[in-house]
Scaffold this motif. Structure first.
Motif, short mmCIF file in Angstrom:
data_model
loop_
_atom_site.label_atom_id
_atom_site.label_comp_id
_atom_site.label_asym_id
_atom_site.label_seq_id
_atom_site.Cartn_x
_atom_site.Cartn_y
_atom_site.Cartn_z
N ASN A 129 6.00 -14.66 33.15
CA ASN A 129 6.13 -13.47 33.99
C ASN A 129 7.55 -13.42 34.57
O ASN A 129 7.85 -14.07 35.57
N ALA B 84 -0.61 -11.27 30.57
CA ALA B 84 -1.17 -11.53 31.91
C ALA B 84 -2.65 -11.89 31.84
O ALA B 84 -3.39 -11.73 32.82
N SER B 85 -3.09 -12.34 30.67
CA SER B 85 -4.42 -12.96 30.50
C SER B 85 -4.18 -14.26 29.75
O SER B 85 -3.81 -14.24 28.57
N MET B 86 -4.40 -15.37 30.42
CA MET B 86 -4.10 -16.66 29.79
C MET B 86 -4.88 -16.84 28.49
O MET B 86 -4.37 -17.42 27.53
N GLU C 281 -14.25 -21.15 39.52
CA GLU C 281 -13.09 -20.63 40.24
C GLU C 281 -13.51 -19.70 41.37
O GLU C 281 -12.80 -19.56 42.36
N TRP D 215 3.94 -10.94 27.25
CA TRP D 215 3.23 -11.29 28.49
C TRP D 215 2.03 -10.38 28.64
O TRP D 215 2.15 -9.21 28.99
N ASP E 18 -13.80 -20.71 34.64
CA ASP E 18 -13.28 -19.47 35.21
C ASP E 18 -14.08 -18.39 34.50
O ASP E 18 -13.89 -18.14 33.32
N ASP F 50 -11.30 -14.66 33.33
CA ASP F 50 -9.88 -14.86 33.59
C ASP F 50 -9.09 -13.62 33.17
O ASP F 50 -9.42 -12.96 32.19
N GLY F 51 -8.06 -13.33 33.96
CA GLY F 51 -7.24 -12.15 33.67
C GLY F 51 -7.71 -10.97 34.49
O GLY F 51 -7.72 -9.83 34.02
N SER F 52 -8.11 -11.25 35.74
CA SER F 52 -8.72 -10.22 36.60
C SER F 52 -7.92 -8.92 36.66
O SER F 52 -8.49 -7.84 36.72
N PHE G 77 3.86 -20.82 26.27
CA PHE G 77 3.39 -20.07 27.43
C PHE G 77 3.70 -20.90 28.66
O PHE G 77 3.43 -22.11 28.67
N TYR H 235 3.47 -20.83 33.07
CA TYR H 235 3.39 -20.28 34.43
C TYR H 235 3.93 -21.40 35.31
O TYR H 235 3.22 -22.33 35.68
N GLU I 92 -8.56 -23.77 34.26
CA GLU I 92 -7.69 -23.10 33.29
C GLU I 92 -6.84 -24.10 32.52
O GLU I 92 -6.89 -24.17 31.29
N LYS J 186 0.48 -21.09 39.68
CA LYS J 186 -0.61 -20.16 39.97
C LYS J 186 -1.93 -20.63 39.37
O LYS J 186 -3.00 -20.42 39.93
N LEU J 187 -1.85 -21.26 38.22
CA LEU J 187 -3.07 -21.55 37.46
C LEU J 187 -3.79 -22.78 38.01
O LEU J 187 -3.18 -23.65 38.63
N ARG J 188 -5.08 -22.83 37.79
CA ARG J 188 -5.89 -23.92 38.32
C ARG J 188 -6.06 -25.00 37.28
O ARG J 188 -6.39 -24.73 36.12
P1 AHM Z 1 -7.01 -14.97 37.54
O1 AHM Z 1 -7.82 -16.22 37.26
O2 AHM Z 1 -7.07 -14.55 38.96
O3 AHM Z 1 -7.31 -13.89 36.58
O4 AHM Z 1 -5.46 -15.41 37.35
C1 AHM Z 1 -5.05 -16.06 36.19
C2 AHM Z 1 -4.22 -15.15 35.33
C3 AHM Z 1 -3.91 -15.72 33.97
O5 AHM Z 1 -4.84 -15.30 33.04
C4 AHM Z 1 -2.56 -15.16 33.67
O6 AHM Z 1 -1.80 -16.02 32.86
C5 AHM Z 1 -1.93 -15.00 35.02
O7 AHM Z 1 -2.99 -14.97 35.96
C6 AHM Z 1 -1.16 -13.73 35.14
O8 AHM Z 1 -0.49 -13.72 36.34
P2 AHM Z 1 0.47 -12.52 36.81
O9 AHM Z 1 -0.42 -11.54 37.47
O10 AHM Z 1 1.44 -13.19 37.73
O11 AHM Z 1 1.15 -11.96 35.59
#
Ligand code: AHM
Ligand code: MG
Length: 325
Positions: free
Chosen positions: A200, A236-238, A89, A234, A108, A111-113, A252, A254, A272, A266-268
């Motif tokens: 989200n 925010a970490s897949m 990624e 939520w 990736d 993930d969950g930056s 889940f 997105y 992902e 958003k996801l690849r």
């Molecule tokens: P990333 O690869 O840049 O970390 O983005 C992927 C992450 C997923 O882990 C998570 O489900 C999603 O982005 C969270 O998005 P948001 O910031 O919209 O809540």
């Protein structure tokens, strides 16, 4: 009896007639993840939190740990002669490794930056493909998810957990005090029904009408058509969301939204959605892009985005059906 990751790999390879080299690729990935885990655990003590002040190919800000994890994965995989090439990624194009290699690894690295600096669970996601015959090119990587030969993730949470499929069910491993992955669950199955969803909600106004209608039904709870109350999570970490779903079910999503016409989600797909969808399928769950099984999608680009609905299969089927009207 304690089963270490290596024991499990040997047993699976033997039982299913899988090549030793596939086992070695998984070992390389897990070794890289041990190093990533070490850095994640040290955090500020190793000065690895915060921004790297660089952007990745998608124009997203990279954290120092994104960059470091990416390098640790690349180094470990390049050192393995069974790896023909890899795609990350965080890299613009694929990276060639060994001409004679049999496998391609997509990942990736972290993930969950957005959770790195705030000490919330993050993870590494990986997908393994057979390298097609002929010269390595981007095209070699563009295989549908159903052709993956293995996938998994490492979750850096309260415990460090590796979840793996070699397409014969899934296995869970927990990192012990000696830095070894010990098998702690075999073939968990995701409950078909659920009362928990993850989305989200702040993006609600951007969703397409069917997703708006679906989530409105869940929010209506017992007083709505679904006739039961739902709970929401939520992280925010897949990786953390998928892990929760593997353990206790859930859905889940997105979804596709109207923010950017170039990005259907958003996801690849390659880093992902595909690896997680394979785990879902192997654990009795499901994953769609609201219209078709994610594992059936023919990829068109390494960094392609995709809408994702995954988890408990009856709930995924319901949400997907809502989009077909
Ligand atoms: P990333 O690869 O840049 O970390 O983005 C992927 C992450 C997923 O882990 C998570 O489900 C999603 O982005 C969270 O998005 P948001 O910031 O919209 O809540
Ligand atoms: Mg990611």
């Amino acid at each position: 009896m304690t089963v270490l990751l290596n024991d499990y790999l040997q047993q699976q390879l033997q039982q299913h007639g899988l090549p030793e080299k596939l086992g070695s690729v998984i070992s390389s990935i897990s070794n890289a993840c041990l190093n990533i885990n070490h850095e994640v655990r040290l955090g500020a003590l190793d000065n690895i939190l915060g921004s790297a002040h660089t952007g990745n190919i998608q124009g997203e800000e990279q954290k120092k740990l994104d960059v470091l994890s990416n390098q640790l994965m690349i180094n470990a995989l390049r050192a393995n002669p069974a790896v023909a090439g890899l795609a990350s990624e965080e890299e613009e194009t694929y990276v060639a490794a060994h001409e004679e290699g049999e496998y391609l690894v997509l990942f990736d690295p972290l993930d969950g930056s957005s959770n790195i600096d705030v000490n919330i669970s993050i993870g590494t996601i990986f997908s393994v493909l057979q390298k097609p015959a002929g010269e390595l090119s981007t095209q070699s990587f563009l295989q549908p998810g159903k052709d993956q030969v293995a996938s998994g993730y490492v979750l850096y949470g309260p415990q460090t957990i590796l979840v793996l499929t070699l397409k014969h069910g899934i296995a869970l491993f927990t990192l012990n005090e000696d830095n070894q992955f010990v098998q702690t669950a075999r073939d968990p199955k995701i409950p078909a029904d659920t009362q928990e969803f993850a989305i989200n909600m702040s993006n609600q106004r951007h969703w397409e009408t069917p997703m708006q209608a679906y989530i409105a039904e869940l929010l209506a709870g017992k007083t709505g058509p679904r006739n039961k109350d739902y709970n929401m999570r939520w992280v925010a970490s897949m990786v953390a969301e998928v892990h929760r779903i593997l353990v206790r079910g859930g859905v889940f999503t997105y979804p596709k939204d109207h923010r950017d016409a170039q990005k259907p989600g958003k996801l690849r797909l390659m880093y992902e959605a595909n690896p997680m969808s394979l785990l879902m399928a192997q654990a009795g769950g499901a994953a769609t892009n609201a219209h078709q099984n994610i594992l059936d999608i023919q990829p068109e680009g390494l960094h392609q985005r995709v809408a994702v609905i995954l988890g408990s299969r009856n709930e995924v089927a319901y949400a997907t059906a809502k989009h077909q009207a």
